[in-house]
Scaffold this motif. Structure first.
Motif, mmCIF file in Angstrom:
data_model
loop_
_atom_site.group_PDB
_atom_site.id
_atom_site.type_symbol
_atom_site.label_atom_id
_atom_site.label_comp_id
_atom_site.label_asym_id
_atom_site.label_seq_id
_atom_site.Cartn_x
_atom_site.Cartn_y
_atom_site.Cartn_z
ATOM 1 N N THR A 91 0.822 -1.213 0.000
ATOM 2 C CA THR A 91 0.000 0.000 0.000
ATOM 3 C C THR A 91 0.857 1.265 0.000
ATOM 4 O O THR A 91 0.551 2.233 -0.713
ATOM 5 C CB THR A 91 -0.932 0.009 1.227
ATOM 6 O OG1 THR A 91 -1.749 -1.157 1.205
ATOM 7 C CG2 THR A 91 -1.824 1.243 1.221
ATOM 8 N N GLU A 92 1.941 1.244 0.734
ATOM 9 C CA GLU A 92 2.783 2.444 0.837
ATOM 10 C C GLU A 92 3.537 2.752 -0.461
ATOM 11 O O GLU A 92 4.112 3.844 -0.603
ATOM 12 C CB GLU A 92 3.771 2.309 2.004
ATOM 13 C CG GLU A 92 4.702 1.120 1.911
ATOM 14 C CD GLU A 92 4.178 -0.109 2.645
ATOM 15 O OE1 GLU A 92 5.016 -0.908 3.113
ATOM 16 O OE2 GLU A 92 2.941 -0.246 2.769
ATOM 17 N N GLU A 151 1.402 5.161 -4.334
ATOM 18 C CA GLU A 151 1.471 6.558 -4.770
ATOM 19 C C GLU A 151 2.711 6.821 -5.621
ATOM 20 O O GLU A 151 2.647 7.550 -6.622
ATOM 21 C CB GLU A 151 1.465 7.495 -3.551
ATOM 22 C CG GLU A 151 1.374 8.967 -3.942
ATOM 23 C CD GLU A 151 1.230 9.879 -2.732
ATOM 24 O OE1 GLU A 151 1.323 11.106 -2.905
ATOM 25 O OE2 GLU A 151 1.012 9.357 -1.613
ATOM 26 N N ASN A 197 -8.847 -4.300 -5.688
ATOM 27 C CA ASN A 197 -8.690 -3.352 -4.590
ATOM 28 C C ASN A 197 -7.480 -2.465 -4.867
ATOM 29 O O ASN A 197 -6.345 -2.932 -4.912
ATOM 30 C CB ASN A 197 -8.496 -4.113 -3.276
ATOM 31 C CG ASN A 197 -8.492 -3.195 -2.070
ATOM 32 O OD1 ASN A 197 -7.995 -2.074 -2.122
ATOM 33 N ND2 ASN A 197 -9.044 -3.676 -0.969
ATOM 34 N N LYS A 198 -7.743 -1.192 -5.069
ATOM 35 C CA LYS A 198 -6.680 -0.263 -5.487
ATOM 36 C C LYS A 198 -5.697 0.068 -4.359
ATOM 37 O O LYS A 198 -4.710 0.760 -4.593
ATOM 38 C CB LYS A 198 -7.310 0.998 -6.066
ATOM 39 C CG LYS A 198 -8.033 0.710 -7.383
ATOM 40 C CD LYS A 198 -8.817 1.899 -7.883
ATOM 41 C CE LYS A 198 -9.435 1.596 -9.244
ATOM 42 N NZ LYS A 198 -10.228 0.348 -9.293
ATOM 43 N N LYS A 199 -5.959 -0.445 -3.163
ATOM 44 C CA LYS A 199 -5.000 -0.281 -2.068
ATOM 45 C C LYS A 199 -3.924 -1.362 -2.109
ATOM 46 O O LYS A 199 -2.874 -1.213 -1.484
ATOM 47 C CB LYS A 199 -5.723 -0.342 -0.723
ATOM 48 C CG LYS A 199 -6.662 0.818 -0.457
ATOM 49 C CD LYS A 199 -7.304 0.687 0.916
ATOM 50 C CE LYS A 199 -8.225 1.857 1.214
ATOM 51 N NZ LYS A 199 -8.871 1.717 2.562
ATOM 52 N N HIS A 200 -4.211 -2.426 -2.831
ATOM 53 C CA HIS A 200 -3.298 -3.562 -2.818
ATOM 54 C C HIS A 200 -2.885 -4.052 -4.211
ATOM 55 O O HIS A 200 -2.047 -4.951 -4.312
ATOM 56 C CB HIS A 200 -3.931 -4.733 -2.048
ATOM 57 C CG HIS A 200 -4.352 -4.384 -0.658
ATOM 58 N ND1 HIS A 200 -3.443 -4.116 0.340
ATOM 59 C CD2 HIS A 200 -5.581 -4.238 -0.110
ATOM 60 C CE1 HIS A 200 -4.101 -3.841 1.463
ATOM 61 N NE2 HIS A 200 -5.399 -3.897 1.214
#
Length: 220
Positions: free
Chosen positions: A170-171, A174, A189-192
């Motif tokens: 996740t980090e 960006e 899932n756009k976080k992972h």
């Protein structure tokens, strides 16, 4: 008429020979009796991998062609059904499915097969352009190969492109997603997950490295 059986498939001549096809000039030919031996079915694989058929009524030696027309009726329907059954065996045993056509897609399919021993799994009959890789130990997915319209990623184009979804920390999202080569995870899932284009922009070495990272993130 039977084209759908061979859609997105490419012939494997060695498999065809094992099946019983025999080379004749530039074609490969297989013959078998159908309908209790009353007809001889000849199946021809042409040099470009296409299929042609010829049906002969053995009692009179004439070619039977009604199954290739719009003719209706119980008998011609029975003939088509018998031919389709044989052709399905040919499609399944002599042809390989080839959904993904880009050089990079083929390269990473080979890479995953050789390094992890994993084959693509096509889980959705309705979405035959989508396939996944999963780890054997955790059963978790670590890669998704898809064919989608470029516009689905926000690009100003409607052509079909091939993309790869991979896991990511996740980090790191960006700093990775640039909406040019790397995009938010398509349908995931756009976080992972994130998506990358298989258009040659990213080197195959870099893609393989990223597949390895995704594989590790899918551990138990």
């Amino acid at each position: 008429m039977f084209d759908e059986l061979f859609r997105r498939k490419t012939v494997d001549i060695q498999k065809a020979i094992l099946f019983g096809f025999v080379q004749s000039n530039s074609n490969y030919i297989y013959e078998t009796d159908i309908l209790d031996g009353s007809f001889l079915l000849q199946i021809v694989i042409t040099p470009d991998g296409n299929i042609d058929t010829k049906l002969t009524e053995k009692a009179i030696g004439d070619e039977y062609v009604l199954y290739k027309t719009n003719a209706t009726g119980s008998f011609v329907g029975e003939v088509r059904k018998a031919i389709e059954a044989i052709l399905k065996q040919v499609a399944d045993q002599c042809y390989n499915t080839e959904i993904f056509k880009s050089a990079q897609a083929k390269d990473i399919i080979c890479y995953v097969r050789e390094k992890y021993g994993d084959e693509l799994e096509f889980l959705w009959e309705k979405f035959s352009d989508n396939a996944i890789w999963r780890r054997k130990d955790s059963e978790k997915w670590y890669g998704i190969l898809l064919r989608v319209k470029a516009s689905k990623l926000g690009l100003d184009d409607d052509k079909l492109i091939e993309i790869l979804d991979l896991r990511i920390k996740t980090e790191d999202i960006e700093s990775t997603v640039d909406n040019k080569c790397f995009f938010p995870g398509y349908h995931m899932n756009k976080k992972h997950w994130y998506t990358l284009l298989l258009d040659g922009t990213t080197t195959i070495e870099e893609i393989c490295r990223r597949i390895d990272e995704s594989y590790l993130l899918a551990k138990i």
